[in-house]
Design an enzyme around this catalytic site. Structure first.
Site, PDB file in Angstrom:
ATOM      1  N   ASN A  21     -50.980 -13.550 -48.260  1.00  0.00           N
ATOM      2  CA  ASN A  21     -51.850 -14.929 -48.558  1.00  0.00           C
ATOM      3  C   ASN A  21     -53.051 -14.331 -49.301  1.00  0.00           C
ATOM      4  OD1 ASN A  21     -50.581 -17.673 -47.178  1.00  0.00           O
ATOM      5  ND2 ASN A  21     -50.242 -15.930 -45.559  1.00  0.00           N
ATOM      6  N   ILE A  99     -57.487 -13.102 -31.417  1.00  0.00           N
ATOM      7  CA  ILE A  99     -58.302 -14.421 -30.879  1.00  0.00           C
ATOM      8  C   ILE A  99     -59.760 -14.194 -30.888  1.00  0.00           C
ATOM      9  CG2 ILE A  99     -58.102 -15.921 -29.134  1.00  0.00           C
ATOM     10  CD1 ILE A  99     -55.471 -15.109 -28.528  1.00  0.00           C
ATOM     11  N   ASN A 114     -57.903 -21.073 -40.756  1.00  0.00           N
ATOM     12  CA  ASN A 114     -56.560 -20.257 -40.401  1.00  0.00           C
ATOM     13  C   ASN A 114     -55.413 -20.927 -41.018  1.00  0.00           C
ATOM     14  OD1 ASN A 114     -55.365 -18.114 -38.863  1.00  0.00           O
ATOM     15  ND2 ASN A 114     -54.645 -19.751 -37.435  1.00  0.00           N
ATOM     16  N   ASP A 152     -54.748 -20.848 -32.402  1.00  0.00           N
ATOM     17  CA  ASP A 152     -54.299 -21.879 -33.521  1.00  0.00           C
ATOM     18  C   ASP A 152     -54.096 -23.138 -32.920  1.00  0.00           C
ATOM     19  OD1 ASP A 152     -53.182 -19.610 -34.556  1.00  0.00           O
ATOM     20  OD2 ASP A 152     -51.640 -19.188 -33.112  1.00  0.00           O
TER      21      ASP A 152
HETATM   22  C1  GAR Z   1     -48.598 -15.727 -42.175  1.00  0.00           C
HETATM   23  O1  GAR Z   1     -47.448 -15.887 -42.071  1.00  0.00           O
HETATM   24  C2  GAR Z   1     -49.568 -16.242 -41.312  1.00  0.00           C
HETATM   25  O2  GAR Z   1     -49.256 -17.708 -41.306  1.00  0.00           O
HETATM   26  C3  GAR Z   1     -49.539 -15.586 -39.771  1.00  0.00           C
HETATM   27  O3  GAR Z   1     -49.526 -14.179 -40.283  1.00  0.00           O
HETATM   28  C4  GAR Z   1     -48.737 -14.176 -41.504  1.00  0.00           C
HETATM   29  C5  GAR Z   1     -49.485 -13.128 -42.357  1.00  0.00           C
HETATM   30  O4  GAR Z   1     -48.875 -12.920 -43.426  1.00  0.00           O
HETATM   31  N1  GAR Z   1     -50.577 -15.980 -39.252  1.00  0.00           N
HETATM   32  C6  GAR Z   1     -50.263 -16.258 -37.765  1.00  0.00           C
HETATM   33  O5  GAR Z   1     -49.559 -16.312 -37.451  1.00  0.00           O
HETATM   34  C7  GAR Z   1     -51.631 -16.691 -37.140  1.00  0.00           C
HETATM   35  N2  GAR Z   1     -51.618 -16.967 -35.996  1.00  0.00           N
HETATM   36  P1  GAR Z   1     -49.484 -12.145 -44.850  1.00  0.00           P
HETATM   37  O6  GAR Z   1     -50.428 -10.809 -44.214  1.00  0.00           O
HETATM   38  O7  GAR Z   1     -48.453 -11.604 -45.580  1.00  0.00           O
HETATM   39  O8  GAR Z   1     -50.584 -13.190 -45.278  1.00  0.00           O
END
Ligand code: GAR
Length: 226
Positions: A21, A99, A114, A152
């Site tokens: 991301n 958290i 988030n 979340d």
């Molecule tokens: C993403 O899918 C994001 O939505 C999730 O972690 C991943 C990080 O991916 N976040 C959560 O689960 C938050 N509760 P990335 O490091 O490749 O961006």
């Protein structure tokens, strides 16, 4: 924190892992589709690949690992000091798997968002894709929301929704979800940069109108085409 202006939106990004991301945001900035600058990337994991991505993009990084602090309180105190020192307009949790305590959340209320891989309020926490499969859900998606002290939770800004295909496996669901995350998160950040998005007492205002409970809704086709 500075007042938003037509100068680039100053972002601070928190990560714990792969940083795909983060990469999506970097790409949009480089393509000049997003009027923002990433002032710093903070990771709570020293081996997060997102740190490599940040370094490649010339972004300053900090590692803040829980094991270097005697307890949770001092760890989060150090994090809060870093966040304050950054003087940014928006803090983005892009896969940051901690958290945050109420103290931090309250201090940065309305300036912290988030991304989460589910159609919140369904499936908070981990393993969201597996939960969708286990429940035989017919649709899934991803959410971007303002942060509150609950895990979340917090007012939803936008969701991207897709239909689960018959017989679809975990990998396929994950990759479709992530592709949507990479479109949705920079889009939401762009709304901040363009001053279209505000937070007011637990509600989200977009183009001067209060959004409903689930925020702005996008289909997979809308986000992947555009
Ligand atoms: C993403 O899918 C994001 O939505 C999730 O972690 C991943 C990080 O991916 N976040 C959560 O689960 C938050 N509760 P990335 O490091 O490749 O961006």
């Amino acid at each position: 924190m500075t007042e938003l202006s037509s100068s680039p939106l100053r972002l601070l990004i928190l990560i714990s892992g792969n940083g795909s991301n983060l990469q999506a945001i970097v790409n949009e900035i480089l393509a000049k589709k997003l009027n923002a600058v990433i002032t710093k990337v903070i990771s709570d994991q020293s081996d997060a690949f997102g740190l490599t991505r940040a370094a490649r993009a010339g972004i300053s990084t900090e590692i803040l690992t829980r094991k270097n602090y005697p307890d949770r309180k001092t760890f989060f105190q150090a994090l809060k000091e870093m966040l304050l020192a950054c003087d940014c307009d928006l803090i983005v949790l892009a896969g940051f798997m901690q958290i945050l305590p109420a103290d931090i959340v309250n201090h940065f209320e309305g300036k912290m968002i988030n991304i989460h891989p589910s159609l919140l309020p369904k499936y908070r926490g981990l393993h969201t894709y597996q939960q969708v499969l286990d429940a035989n859900d017919t649709q899934h998606g991803v959410s971007v929301h303002f942060i509150t002290a609950d895990l979340d939770a917090g007012p939803l800004i936008a969701q991207a929704v897709f239909a689960v295909r018959p017989g679809e496996d975990l990998l396929s669901l994950q990759s479709r979800g992530q592709a949507l995350e990479h479109r949705l998160l920079p889009k939401v950040i762009g709304w901040f940069a363009d001053k279209r998005l505000q937070y007011q007492q637990n509600t989200v205002i977009f183009d001067q109108k209060t959004l409903g409970t689930f925020g702005l809704q996008f289909s997979e086709a809308e986000l992947i085409k555009n």
